[in-house]
Structures are given as structure tokens and as C-alpha cells.
Design a protein around this motif. Structure first.
Motif, PDB file in Angstrom:
ATOM      1  N   HIS A  51     -26.895   6.914   1.725  1.00  0.00           N
ATOM      2  CA  HIS A  51     -27.046   7.433   3.083  1.00  0.00           C
ATOM      3  C   HIS A  51     -26.478   6.439   4.094  1.00  0.00           C
ATOM      4  CE1 HIS A  51     -29.435   8.609   6.754  1.00  0.00           C
ATOM      5  NE2 HIS A  51     -28.991   9.780   6.345  1.00  0.00           N
ATOM      6  N   ASN A  59     -22.008   7.699   2.526  1.00  0.00           N
ATOM      7  CA  ASN A  59     -21.494   9.029   2.181  1.00  0.00           C
ATOM      8  C   ASN A  59     -21.148   9.895   3.386  1.00  0.00           C
ATOM      9  OD1 ASN A  59     -23.955   9.852   3.229  1.00  0.00           O
ATOM     10  ND2 ASN A  59     -24.855  10.365   1.250  1.00  0.00           N
ATOM     11  N   GLU A  63     -19.835  13.636   3.120  1.00  0.00           N
ATOM     12  CA  GLU A  63     -20.751  14.691   3.552  1.00  0.00           C
ATOM     13  C   GLU A  63     -20.023  15.706   4.430  1.00  0.00           C
ATOM     14  OE1 GLU A  63     -24.703  15.364   6.368  1.00  0.00           O
ATOM     15  OE2 GLU A  63     -23.754  13.385   6.226  1.00  0.00           O
ATOM     16  N   LYS A  67     -19.722  19.594   3.280  1.00  0.00           N
ATOM     17  CA  LYS A  67     -20.293  20.682   4.071  1.00  0.00           C
ATOM     18  C   LYS A  67     -19.283  21.800   4.262  1.00  0.00           C
ATOM     19  CE  LYS A  67     -23.976  18.843   7.026  1.00  0.00           C
ATOM     20  NZ  LYS A  67     -24.361  18.560   8.428  1.00  0.00           N
ATOM     21  N   ASN A 100     -30.185  22.703   5.245  1.00  0.00           N
ATOM     22  CA  ASN A 100     -30.723  21.398   4.846  1.00  0.00           C
ATOM     23  C   ASN A 100     -31.936  21.515   3.939  1.00  0.00           C
ATOM     24  OD1 ASN A 100     -28.804  19.910   6.210  1.00  0.00           O
ATOM     25  ND2 ASN A 100     -30.060  19.556   8.014  1.00  0.00           N
ATOM     26  N   SER A 134     -27.632  15.651   2.835  1.00  0.00           N
ATOM     27  CA  SER A 134     -26.384  14.924   3.092  1.00  0.00           C
ATOM     28  C   SER A 134     -25.811  14.376   1.793  1.00  0.00           C
ATOM     29  CB  SER A 134     -26.608  13.793   4.100  1.00  0.00           C
ATOM     30  OG  SER A 134     -27.395  12.760   3.533  1.00  0.00           O
ATOM     31  N   ASN A 137     -24.364  17.351  -0.230  1.00  0.00           N
ATOM     32  CA  ASN A 137     -23.076  17.733   0.357  1.00  0.00           C
ATOM     33  C   ASN A 137     -22.002  16.701   0.028  1.00  0.00           C
ATOM     34  OD1 ASN A 137     -23.348  20.248   1.767  1.00  0.00           O
ATOM     35  ND2 ASN A 137     -24.628  19.226   3.284  1.00  0.00           N
ATOM     36  N   ALA A 138     -22.389  15.430   0.046  1.00  0.00           N
ATOM     37  CA  ALA A 138     -21.428  14.361  -0.274  1.00  0.00           C
ATOM     38  C   ALA A 138     -20.952  14.466  -1.717  1.00  0.00           C
ATOM     39  CB  ALA A 138     -22.057  12.997  -0.019  1.00  0.00           C
TER      40      ALA A 138
END
Length: 275
Positions: A51, A59, A63, A67, A100, A134, A137-138
Motif C-alpha cells: 500500500h 502499488n 492500482e 481499476k 471497494n 487497492s 486492483n494492483a
């Protein structure tokens, strides 16, 4: 690389920032990658689960890419599968897959919280939906970057779109009887009529009525309730849902051309809600 000690910590301890000096590969991260079918290098995967609260190498860029990739492949699939969904209802369905909270829930199911790297002072980490989503998504962005669009599409379909999502309540209509009447007019059908199909206990406190709504001889929907009005409301909503939630069972996607297959576009449905 990061020491095995980091990945074996509990959630609360794991979130705290640590300076790593060991170079041994992490068994936990390797196991996670194997479990979800990721054929990527461990350093790249480490970055995908890091993160932005943890440090400069994180990331965030992956991310952003992930996305958009997830949004593209989920949007084209859901539009082809549900061609009549109104825009607002479509957004709800899309959020149910890639919002999310949804991604964070799936991340926990596959054990992402055990390899997630975050700074407890800056983020709620493994318990926070945004931090979890996140990272997922990454990972999608990483697959797209290292393996290409076709691999990313397969990942999204296998891990995101393969989940069961209840879409039965995404269409919200304040006056379903009037809406259904306008729908039948639009498609050249007879005006809908409600008919009492069954009833029991009319004179008691536990009465049950079953109402069907018909266009000519075609039954459009059916509903029950402890009053005729409630049963009719549900019958009209049943008919509306059957229309807007119509599913294509066999269709081709625009991205199927990535594998050089002959593309056969799916016709756009009438998605505009009548107001």
C-alpha cells in the motif's frame, strides 16, 4: 526481498511499518501467488501488495491501471449479459462486482490480508476496504502489465466475474404498476391487467393473496402479499424485473477479438428507464 518473519505476523502486528534487510523469498507470498494462479515475479507481486502508506515503492500506479482494466472487462461483460439494465441499475451491479467493499471481501477470502503490506500509522490496513481493494486492483494491473490484456481478462473473469452476485433488487421503481403500463405501450402490447390467482384466510389476520399481472393472455409477473395491493405491487415488480434483468446466455465480447476470433457484436438493449 522481505523476511519470512514479516509475513507470519498477525494482522495487527503485520500492519506496522518494518525495515527489511533479508533477501529470502517469502513462502507466504509464493503460496498466495500460486493459490490465485499468478505467474509473475515475486518482486513485482510484492509491489502489488504494498500500500502507498508503506513507502515510495508501492502499488499506486498498478492500482490505477488495474481499476481501469477491471472496469473495462467487467463493464463489457455485464452489458452484454444484461442488455436491458437501466443505467442506474447497471452501476449498482458493476459496483457489486468491483466496488471497494466487494473487492475487499473477495481479497479476504483468498487470503490477501496475510501478505498485504501497509503502515498502521497511515492506514487501517487489512481491515480497511480501500486498502484491500487497492491491492487487488494492483494485482489485476500487474497481470495486465506483465502478461498482457488477454491474461488480465482471464484473471478478471476467473476471480471477479465468476462470483455469485445477487442482482434481483437493483431495479427500483416507485410506481411499478404505472411503469409497467408504459413499458407495455412502448413494446406494442396490451395494457397490463391484474388478476387474483389464489387466496386464503381473507377474513383472518393471516390472509395471503397471490396476484398475476397479464398482458392479454401472457402472464408478465406474479406476486403475493397479505393484501391485494401488496400482491399486485410485487407482481408488477416481478414483471419489471423479468424485463430489465433479461440475460443473454450466449454472447461474444468486444475483447474476444484479442484472441483474433471473428467478432460478432451483441445488439444494444433498450436500457432507458421510462419516467
Amino acid at each position: 526481498m522481505f523476511s519470512n518473519r514479516l509475513f507470519s505476523r498477525s494482522f495487527s502486528a503485520y500492519g506496522a511499518r518494518n525495515v527489511q534487510t533479508a533477501s529470502a523469498a517469502s513462502p507466504a507470498l509464493s503460496a498466495f501467488g500460486a493459490r490465485v494462479g499468478l505467474e509473475v515475479s515475486q518482486p513485482a507481486l510484492e509491489r502489488a501488495v504494498t500500500h502507498k502508506s508503506f513507502g515510495d515503492v508501492n502499488n499506486a500506479q498498478l492500482e490505477i491501471l488495474g481499476k481501469r482494466v477491471a472496469g473495462l472487462f467487467c463493464t463489457e461483460y455485464l452489458r452484454a449479459r444484461y442488455p436491458r439494465l437501466p443505467p442506474a441499475a447497471f452501476d449498482k451491479v458493476l459496483t457489486a462486482y468491483i466496488g471497494n467493499n466487494s473487492l475487499a471481501k473477495y481479497g479476504r477470502e483468498i487470503g490477501l490480508q496475510h501478505v498485504l503490506r501497509w503502515d498502521a500509522a497511515e492506514s487501517e490496513g487489512a481491515y480497511h476496504s480501500e486498502t484491500m481493494s487497492s491491492a487487488l486492483n494492483a494485482i489485476i494491473g500487474l497481470v495486465h502489465q506483465e502478461k498482457g490484456a488477454e491474461a488480465a481478462k482471464k484473471f478478471v473473469h476467473a476471480h471477479i466475474l465468476a462470483r455469485d452476485v445477487n442482482v434481483s433488487d437493483v431495479v427500483k421503481i416507485e410506481n411499478p404498476k404505472a411503469h409497467l403500463s408504459r413499458l407495455t405501450t412502448r413494446y406494442g402490447k396490451e395494457k397490463p391487467l391484474s388478476r387474483l390467482l389464489k387466496e386464503t384466510g381473507r377474513a383472518t389476520n393471516s390472509a395471503v393473496f397471490i396476484v398475476g399481472v397479464f398482458s392479454g393472455e401472457e402472464k408478465l409477473g406474479e406476486g403475493y402479499g397479505n393484501s391485494m395491493k401488496m400482491a399486485e405491487f410485487r407482481a408488477c415488480m416481478d414483471a419489471i424485473n423479468k424485463h430489465y434483468l433479461f440475460e443473454n446466455k450466449d454472447f461474444m465480447l468486444p475483447s474476444d477479438t484479442l484472441s483474433e476470433a471473428e467478432y460478432k457484436p451483441v445488439a444494444f438493449g433498450d436500457t432507458q428507464v421510462i419516467v
